[in-house]
Design a protein around this motif. Structure first.
Motif, short mmCIF file in Angstrom:
data_model
loop_
_atom_site.label_atom_id
_atom_site.label_comp_id
_atom_site.label_asym_id
_atom_site.label_seq_id
_atom_site.Cartn_x
_atom_site.Cartn_y
_atom_site.Cartn_z
N TRP A 315 3.45 -12.43 6.10
CA TRP A 315 2.86 -11.09 5.96
C TRP A 315 2.16 -10.98 4.60
O TRP A 315 1.04 -10.49 4.50
N LEU A 316 2.82 -11.44 3.56
CA LEU A 316 2.22 -11.38 2.21
C LEU A 316 0.95 -12.23 2.15
O LEU A 316 -0.06 -11.81 1.56
N HIS A 319 -2.02 -10.49 3.31
CA HIS A 319 -2.32 -9.19 2.70
C HIS A 319 -3.52 -9.30 1.75
O HIS A 319 -3.53 -10.16 0.87
N THR A 354 -0.74 -11.09 -7.77
CA THR A 354 -1.76 -10.12 -7.35
C THR A 354 -2.97 -10.20 -8.28
O THR A 354 -3.98 -9.57 -8.04
N ASP A 426 5.12 -2.67 2.70
CA ASP A 426 3.85 -2.07 3.10
C ASP A 426 3.64 -0.71 2.41
O ASP A 426 2.57 -0.44 1.86
N PHE A 429 2.76 -1.28 -1.21
CA PHE A 429 1.37 -1.71 -1.39
C PHE A 429 0.43 -0.51 -1.18
O PHE A 429 -0.58 -0.37 -1.87
N GLN A 430 0.77 0.34 -0.22
CA GLN A 430 -0.10 1.51 0.02
C GLN A 430 -0.10 2.44 -1.19
O GLN A 430 -1.13 3.00 -1.56
N PRO A 439 -7.57 -3.12 -2.00
CA PRO A 439 -8.07 -4.49 -1.80
C PRO A 439 -9.35 -4.79 -2.59
O PRO A 439 -9.47 -5.86 -3.17
#
Ligand SMILES: Cc1ncc(COP(=O)(O)O)c(C=O)c1O
Ligand SMILES: N[C@@H](CCSC[C@H](N)C(=O)O)C(=O)O
Length: 452
Positions: A315-316, A319, A354, A426, A429-430, A439
């Motif tokens: 999943w990561l 992303h 990141t 999630d 991150f949001q 992003p």
């Protein structure tokens, strides 16, 4: 209720002695049948090839105390510092818990079986175990160590060990040629490795490095804390010393600090025992008991943790705000082939970058199920920023030179429902995206950023 209680007590009072005696006989028989165990019994034993029991079984069954009067299912906690001696010049089996304690003996015997070792030793922490390894060295010796090691190990090697006149070279141990170049024949006495490394999850070729080290007579110590002997048989791969921070997966609940050393060579075992006793770094009885209990669920916990971790790593990796994921279960991991050849699972520790420390910090602080703590291997999921937590003791310039970036996030995946864990990440991150780190911003930040 009263009659049930009466039944129970009368059963134990009339049947306890023969049952205990039978159980004791069984215990003694099992203990005598050898460390690896043997599926056969009776007259068939001579014909059947011995079957080595799997670690999943050996983790659950400890031999207990062979001469326990009551055949307790779990070993008693011998919470005592001293043992009365039969006489002034006769010490008996135990005299003082620093030197030996029956609860510790049960744990150490089980650990030796699991590691395939001659002997295992339980220390008061992983660092105490690692420090004992460095006590095997003498002034003038040289150590080759990985350059991506747990911060405390780095601190030990850079600020404690040199004061004994021992020189340490740090190299990228995921590069066998760099290790070869760093080894000094006649001077290198120890190679210290982690694989996977903490926190960048780099993979070192344990077999190849052991071969190089052994050519010059150096010992190899593999810190196996991230995978344990369940997933990576360090001694089989050639390591002389398998080290594990039992604070992590063996304990499994972040309620005990402990360390383990396991060795095959008897003389090496004697030297380690001498250091442990001389310096008083052995594990106390209650903590030994916690580890004996932890071992019983270790394979279940680790299996679930690794299965969850695989989903989270994927999943990561998909992303858009994650620049790179370090997890040896991903096809993109540069050490995957070596890892797959020496370990049976990628484990449950993942790190990722990141390329933006503020973004990483928001993610870490906004997760709810992932607790912000150091350490790993807990049944609860944990999240951290190594540069500010577990690896803060490494000077910033050294971290930078070693390519350990501030924005690195490390997660230790627990046994929770994986969908809940992903949904927790999630939402974090949001929140980071809502704070202006979406992003597009992450992609812009990526240009020219340092890779983990
Ligand atoms: C890879 C590794 N080795 C050794 C240690 C030291 O273990 P302990 O905390 O049990 O002293 C740690 C963590 O502390 C670790 O992450
Ligand atoms: N303050 C401690 C840090 C412990 S970090 C524990 C663990 N190995 C991890 O990697 O998270 C210290 O200075 O030792």
């Amino acid at each position: 209720m009263a009659s049930a209680a009466t039944n129970l007590s009368s059963r134990s009072s009339t049947a306890a002695v023969p049952a205990a005696a039978a159980s004791r006989r069984r215990q003694m028989r099992t203990a005598a049948s050898g460390a690896a165990g043997n599926g056969a019994n009776g007259s068939d034993a001579a014909q059947q090839a011995p079957r080595r029991r799997s670690l999943a079984t050996l983790l659950v069954h400890s031999e207990g105390l062979v001469n326990d009067e009551f055949a307790a299912s779990m070993p008693p906690i011998y919470q005592t510092a001293t043992f009365q001696q039969p006489g002034a010049i006769d010490m008996g089996e135990y005299d003082y818990s620093r030197s030996g304690n029956p609860t510790r003996t049960v744990l150490e015997k089980q650990l030796a079986i699991l590691e395939g070792a001659e002997r295992a030793f339980a220390f008061s922490s992983g660092m105490a175990a690692l420090a004992a390894v460095t006590r095997l060295l003498k002034a003038g010796d040289h150590v080759v160590a990985g350059d991506d090691l747990y911060g405390g190990t780095s601190r030990l090697l850079s600020r404690v060990v040199p004061s004994a006149g021992i020189e340490v070279s740090n190299v990228d141990a995921s590069d066998v040629e760099a290790v070869r170049a760093a080894i000094r024949p006649g001077q290198t006495a120890l190679v210290m490795l982690e694989s996977p490394t903490n926190p960048r999850m780099q993979i070192c070729d344990i077999k190849a490095i052991c071969q190089l080290a052994h050519e010059v007579g150096a010992l190899v110590c593999v810190d196996n804390s991230i995978l344990t002997c369940l997933y990576q048989p360090a001694l089989d791969l050639g390591a002389d010393i398998a080290m594990t921070s039992a604070t992590k997966f063996i304990g499994g609940h972040s309620d005990v600090t402990a360390g383990v050393l396991a060795v095959r060579d008897k003389q090496l075992a004697d030297r380690i025992y001498f250091v442990q006793n001389a310096e008083g770094t052995a594990l106390g009885p209650f903590d030994c008991w916690l580890l004996i209990r932890g071992l019983k669920t270790m394979s279940l916990r680790m299996e679930r943790q690794a299965a969850n971790a695989r989903c989270i790593a994927e999943w990561l990796a998909a992303h858009p705000m994650v620049h790179r994921v370090n997890y040896p279960g991903l096809a993109s991991h540069p050490g995957k082939d070596v890892h797959d050849a020496q370990a049976s699972s990628p484990g449950s520790i993942i790190s990722f970058v990141t390329n933006n420390s503020d973004l990483s910090r928001i993610i870490v602080e906004e997760t709810e199920l992932f607790k912000i703590t150091v350490s790993f291997g807990n049944v609860l999921s944990l999240i951290s920023m190594p540069c500010f937590m577990s690896h803060a003791s490494i000077p910033a310039e050294v971290r930078a030179a070693r390519g350990l970036p501030d924005d690195l996030v490390r997660i230790s995946v627990g046994i929770e429902d994986v969908e809940d864990l992903i949904s927790d990440l999630d939402q974090a991150f949001q929140k980071a995206a809502a704070a202006g780190h979406g992003p597009a911003a992450a992609a812009a930040g990526a240009a020219g950023a340092v890779q983990a």
